[in-house]
Structures are given as C-alpha cells and as structure tokens.
Design an enzyme around this catalytic site. Structure first.
Site, PDB file in Angstrom:
ATOM      1  N   ARG A   1       9.833 -10.808 -21.391  1.00 34.60           N
ATOM      2  CA  ARG A   1      10.849  -9.951 -20.757  1.00 34.60           C
ATOM      3  C   ARG A   1      10.140  -9.058 -19.753  1.00 34.60           C
ATOM      4  O   ARG A   1       9.177  -8.376 -20.080  1.00 34.60           O
ATOM      5  CB  ARG A   1      11.556  -9.107 -21.829  1.00 34.60           C
ATOM      6  CG  ARG A   1      12.563  -8.093 -21.304  1.00 34.60           C
ATOM      7  CD  ARG A   1      13.734  -8.778 -20.614  1.00 34.60           C
ATOM      8  NE  ARG A   1      14.861  -7.884 -20.419  1.00 34.60           N
ATOM      9  CZ  ARG A   1      14.977  -7.008 -19.444  1.00 34.60           C
ATOM     10  NH1 ARG A   1      13.999  -6.875 -18.553  1.00 34.60           N
ATOM     11  NH2 ARG A   1      16.062  -6.256 -19.350  1.00 34.60           N
TER      12      ARG A   1
ATOM     13  N   GLU B   1      23.750  -9.644 -16.631  1.00 41.05           N
ATOM     14  CA  GLU B   1      23.702 -10.528 -17.791  1.00 41.05           C
ATOM     15  C   GLU B   1      24.383 -11.873 -17.510  1.00 41.05           C
ATOM     16  O   GLU B   1      25.387 -11.945 -16.821  1.00 41.05           O
ATOM     17  CB  GLU B   1      24.400  -9.842 -18.977  1.00 41.05           C
ATOM     18  CG  GLU B   1      24.334 -10.607 -20.268  1.00 41.05           C
ATOM     19  CD  GLU B   1      22.905 -10.837 -20.709  1.00 41.05           C
ATOM     20  OE1 GLU B   1      22.528 -12.019 -20.836  1.00 41.05           O
ATOM     21  OE2 GLU B   1      22.166  -9.860 -20.886  1.00 41.05           O
TER      22      GLU B   1
ATOM     23  N   ARG C   1      10.217 -10.521 -28.255  1.00 41.46           N
ATOM     24  CA  ARG C   1       9.822 -10.972 -26.923  1.00 41.46           C
ATOM     25  C   ARG C   1       8.659 -10.138 -26.405  1.00 41.46           C
ATOM     26  O   ARG C   1       8.569  -8.938 -26.675  1.00 41.46           O
ATOM     27  CB  ARG C   1      10.999 -10.875 -25.952  1.00 41.46           C
ATOM     28  CG  ARG C   1      12.150 -11.776 -26.313  1.00 41.46           C
ATOM     29  CD  ARG C   1      13.308 -11.633 -25.347  1.00 41.46           C
ATOM     30  NE  ARG C   1      13.834 -10.268 -25.323  1.00 41.46           N
ATOM     31  CZ  ARG C   1      14.876  -9.903 -24.587  1.00 41.46           C
ATOM     32  NH1 ARG C   1      15.482 -10.792 -23.802  1.00 41.46           N
ATOM     33  NH2 ARG C   1      15.310  -8.662 -24.611  1.00 41.46           N
TER      34      ARG C   1
END
Length: 424
Positions: A120, A128, A171
């Site tokens: 990320r 999104e 992540r």
C-alpha cells in the site's frame, strides 16, 4: 468483501490502546479550530479517525494554524501501548521488489525476496474501486490505470518503509521508488489521482506527496479537473444550475406546471443537501482534493441555491393557493350563472307551455263553435185530425194453464223416453 478490498483506512497502523489523556487531547483538537501541527506544510488539517486511535491528516489549503506545542503536550501527557499480536516479519527499508499486478490506484502486489506481498502506497489515497458494498468511485478506474502506467507488471521497484511497516490487513506500507528513483507515491498525487493523507505514525512521505498534489491542483489535473462531471465541483455546479434555472423562469400559471417545478426543486434540494453533507464532512478523497477556499465557495453556492430554492418553493405554494382560490371563485361564479340560466330557461319554458295551452284551448273553442248545428226553425203545431175508428180485436184464446203440457205421454219400456199418446 472482495479479495482486494482492505477498507478506507488503508494506511492505518495496528489498533492501539490510548490513555484517557491522549483521548482528551485528540478530542480537544478535533473540536477546536487549531487542528494543524507545524510538521505539516501550510494548508493542512488533522482528520481524527474512530476507535483505532489513529490521526489522519488530510491536506486542505487555507488552514495554516500551527499547534505543535499542543500536540507536544498531548504526546507528553499520554501513554500509548501497542497491541501485541502475531505479525509476519516485514521487509526492511530499501528492499527490492518486482511488480506482479496493480490492484487499484494506491495498492499493488509485488514479489519481495521470492515472497508475494500486497503493498500500500504510503501517504496518498485514491478513489475506491474494490469495495464490494459501494459503487466504483469517480476517477477510481483512471487512478488504477495511472498506477499501472507507473508500475508496469515485471518492473523493479524499491520499497522504503516508515515507522509502522504493516497495516491491520497485513499489507506492507511503503514509499515506492521506480528504477529512476522517482517516488511513485508522489507521482500518483502529481497526476491528480491521489490526495495526500497521513495515518499516524507514518508521515515520512507526506511532504513530497503534498507538494506533488499542489502541482496537480495548480494544473487542474485529475481530481482537480474542471470538466469531469462526477467530481464534486461539477456536481455542485450542476445542482445549483438546476435550481437557478427553475428559479429564473417566471412562475407558471397552471397548477400542473407548478407541481413539476416543485418536484424538480425537491430533487435538486436533496442533491444539494447530500453534497453539503459531504462537503462538510470531507471524508471522501474527492472532497479532500479541494483547498479551504474552494470548499467554502462550493458550500456558499450550495447554501445560496438552497435558499433560492426554498424561497421559490414558498412562491410556488402561494401561487398555487391563489390559483386554487381563483378556481374556486370561478367555479362558484359559473355555478351561479348556470343556476340563473336554468331558472330563466325554466321560466321561459313555462311561459311557452302556457302560451301553447292557451292557443290549443282557443283553437278547440273555435272548432266547437264551428261545429255547432244550425238554429231550429220556429215550432208550428200540426193540424188536428181526429183518429179513424178501429173496432176492437177479437179476444185471444185463453192461455194453457199448464205450460208445456201436450197431453198424455206414453213411455217406452224402461221409462227413458216417451211420445204423446195422441199419436198412437
């Protein structure tokens, strides 16, 4: 949830237990106008998130108040304890990686030392596209394509970490440098597809991302574009223009037309209210792209449009009331005129009927008189002639005292039939 969706607070570190003094400080900052640490460049504000205890800072030019001392006091009077959980080891700063695939505008998968990881981008947030509970956001696909151009599959990148290496989804949070040592996080912002954002404690790449987004804002690129219909500024303009067009037109004189105008205003006001709520909350990436002056201008236009719409609704209501009263008066007048006409017609018909009856009677009388016999001649008595003598008639034979008796009867044997005995 989809396999690639990891929530909106994508840069957030693991959940933390925050002391009451820290909570008070965060609440105090959130409810005051002094929401800006000096560590951020001019034009930023702090966005405090929910129970995670993380403070998200999103860029919004125009709020240039520094509260470094306040933040220092908060941190000095608070104690933050990391939750202990089993987490995989993360790559160290400067690890090399190979791009496997791009997930969306700020997330991709890479092979790091033979292990595939989801990375990320730190300090940048894009619209999104992977939330299964929401529609794909405006400019989301474009942001994804932009990252695909910046990070082609198979290309080599360098990952540089900050204080918190993983988010709660596992992540890797990193600054990503391409083969030319360009910070990809900043390039996404420079193209206008991502806004600068901070999820504490990772602030390392915020300054270059914020500077890059300033360039995009100056150029009107990406989320700052003025000709993309789904962006907030254009939606505000469109909603205000709908109201302005309805308000500018003279009030209709027909109730059906007034109702159509009212329905249009109701729909436009609903849109304005939704936009005003979003503009005030500034929770979405699209609204965070605007500086304070732009947001104020949009909110003012929405307020002005809503005020004009409300006034026009009142005018429509008054006009409809007048139309109803006028229609009632016209109906009453029409009914009165119809009643008067009916009465007049009834009187005329009665007079005509009386005249016809009189004419019929007169004609009948005339016919009667015409059909009367002539007057009789004067009476002349006849001359007297004495009657001639007629001798009396011979007396009639005496009647049979036994009517129906014809003499003796001779009955046949058995006594059922008979014949006069004189015939035997």
């Amino acid at each position: 949830m989809g396999p690639d969706y990891r929530g909106d607070d994508a840069n957030a570190s693991d959940e933390k237990v925050v002391s009451p003094s820290t909570k008070y400080c965060q609440c105090h900052l959130r409810n005051s106008k002094l929401e800006k640490p000096t560590s951020l460049i001019p034009g930023e504000y702090i966005l405090l998130l929910d129970s995670s205890g993380s403070a998200a800072r999103t860029k919004a030019a125009g709020l240039a108040i520094a509260v470094a001392m306040a933040l220092t006091a908060c941190s000095a009077g608070s104690a933050t304890t990391e939750k202990k959980d089993a987490r995989p080891e993360v790559t160290s700063a400067g690890d090399q990686a190979v791009v496997v695939r791009v997930i969306d505008g700020d997330t991709f998968e890479a092979s790091v030392n033979g292990e595939q990881k989801t990375v990320r981008l730190l300090n940048v947030d894009t619209p999104e596209t992977k939330d299964p509970g929401k529609p794909v956001e405006c400019m989301g696909p474009e942001a994804t394509k932009a990252l695909e151009q910046l990070l082609p599959v198979g290309s080599s990148v360098r990952l540089e970490l900050d204080k918190e290496p993983l988010d709660k989804y596992g992540r890797t949070l990193a600054g990503v440098f391409d083969s030319s040592e360009s910070l990809v996080n900043a390039e996404v912002a420079r193209m206008g597809f991502g806004v600068p954002v901070v999820f504490e404690p990772n602030t390392k790449f915020y300054p270059p991302v914020a500077a890059a987004f300033d360039e995009a804002r100056t150029k009107g690129a990406g989320l700052n574009s003025s000709d993309i219909a789904c962006l907030p500024a254009q939606r505000v303009d469109r909603a205000a223009e709908v109201i302005e067009e309805i308000v500018a037109a003279p009030l209709a004189t027909a109730a059906a037309d007034l109702d159509r105008s009212h329905t249009g205003l109701v729909a436009a006001l609903a849109t304005v209210a939704a936009l005003k709520t979003a503009a005030t909350a500034k929770k979405h990436v699209h609204w965070a792209a605007y500086d304070a002056a732009q947001l104020t201008a949009m909110e003012n236009r929405l307020d002005s449009a809503a005020k004009a719409a409300s006034a026009h609704q009142a005018a429509i209501g008054a006009k409809k009331k007048d139309l109803v009263a006028a229609a009632a008066a016209a109906k009453k007048k029409k009914l009165a005129e119809a009643a008067a006409a009916a009465k007049k017609k009834k009187l005329a018909e009665a007079a005509a009927a009386a005249a016809r009856q009189a004419a019929v009677a007169a004609a009948a009388e005339a016919e009667r008189l015409r059909n009367l016999p002539p007057a009789p001649a004067p009476y002349v008595p006849p001359a007297y002639v004495p009657p001639a003598y007629v001798p009396p008639a011979a007396p009639a034979p005496a009647p049979n005292p036994y009517p129906g008796y014809n003499g003796p009867r001779c009955y046949a044997p058995g006594g059922q039939s008979w014949t006069p005995c004189s015939k035997k």
